[in-house]
Write a protein that holds these residues in place. Sequence first.
Motif, PDB file in Angstrom:
ATOM      1  N   SER A   1      29.367  41.797  77.119  1.00 24.26           N
ATOM      2  CA  SER A   1      29.894  42.515  76.046  1.00 24.26           C
ATOM      3  C   SER A   1      30.003  41.391  75.010  1.00 24.26           C
ATOM      4  O   SER A   1      29.344  40.140  75.079  1.00 24.26           O
TER       5      SER A   1
ATOM      6  N   GLN B   1      31.586  40.839  71.471  1.00 24.92           N
ATOM      7  CA  GLN B   1      32.952  41.130  70.753  1.00 24.92           C
ATOM      8  C   GLN B   1      32.190  41.022  68.839  1.00 24.92           C
ATOM      9  O   GLN B   1      31.726  40.321  68.008  1.00 24.92           O
TER      10      GLN B   1
ATOM     11  N   ASP C   1      37.406  41.634  64.804  1.00 22.00           N
ATOM     12  CA  ASP C   1      38.379  41.717  65.536  1.00 22.00           C
ATOM     13  C   ASP C   1      38.477  42.586  65.883  1.00 22.00           C
ATOM     14  O   ASP C   1      39.295  43.593  67.331  1.00 22.00           O
TER      15      ASP C   1
ATOM     16  N   MET D   1      34.028  46.058  70.140  1.00 24.30           N
ATOM     17  CA  MET D   1      33.738  44.860  70.876  1.00 24.30           C
ATOM     18  C   MET D   1      32.619  46.336  71.540  1.00 24.30           C
ATOM     19  O   MET D   1      33.053  47.265  72.025  1.00 24.30           O
TER      20      MET D   1
END
Length: 247
Positions: A198, A200, A203, A206
């Motif tokens: 994953s 990011q 904020d 993702m």
Amino acid sequence: AVTRTFARPDFGSLAPGGTFLEQENEFHAGNPELDPTYAINFDLMIERFYEDVGVLSAGFFYKSISDPIFQGSSIGEFNGNSGVNYLNPQNGDDAWLYGFEFAISKRLDFLPGLLSNMGVMANYTIMDSEMSVPGREDDPGIPRQADSLYNFTVYYDDGAFSTRFAYNFKDKYIEEHGGSKDSDSYYGKYASLDFSASYQVNDEIMVYADMNNLLNEPLIYFLGEENRPLQMEFYGRRAAIGIKYNY
């Protein structure tokens, strides 16, 4: 720790009737005379915790069991069908089980540069067991107790990007006891490998990818020996790619 515990039979196992599964050619019966299982347990565990997140542990366990419940198996006839596998829960006379377990979870922050974001998680258990089954001269193992099982995971996580490989293994184990070793049914040893990653982006967003069952090993159910298979299950490899948005 020294403890004494007991487990009641499942309500379904106490039913006086049964169910015939024609497609499987099996008759599943209950046993209203089942007794609860009692055990005296001895457990010793040693753990070392690290200042950063992590733990190293080792343990030993032993169980002395009375009236263990197992799934009995026999071949007979039902309603004109021959070769029907009769399955019903029964109480054994006594049993014992012991084993050792080891585990570690540690971030490899002592490595240089980006490698310090790596970590490992692993555990290993080795066991042995025996139980007395009415009508048998040998002492087979306790159902669903594999001789060994282990899991190993290596990961990388820098806060934004993370990835993980996880390997799992379980040795063969008895599922149902028959009248002899050759008529005991087993699930074969099984291993799996999974991958996930994953990133990011910010904020809210993702991006992730998951891949499961990369080894694509079949789950085998056999009678006595692996060259006498009763059932083989194939699940295939699976993958998923997606985006998560939090608002």
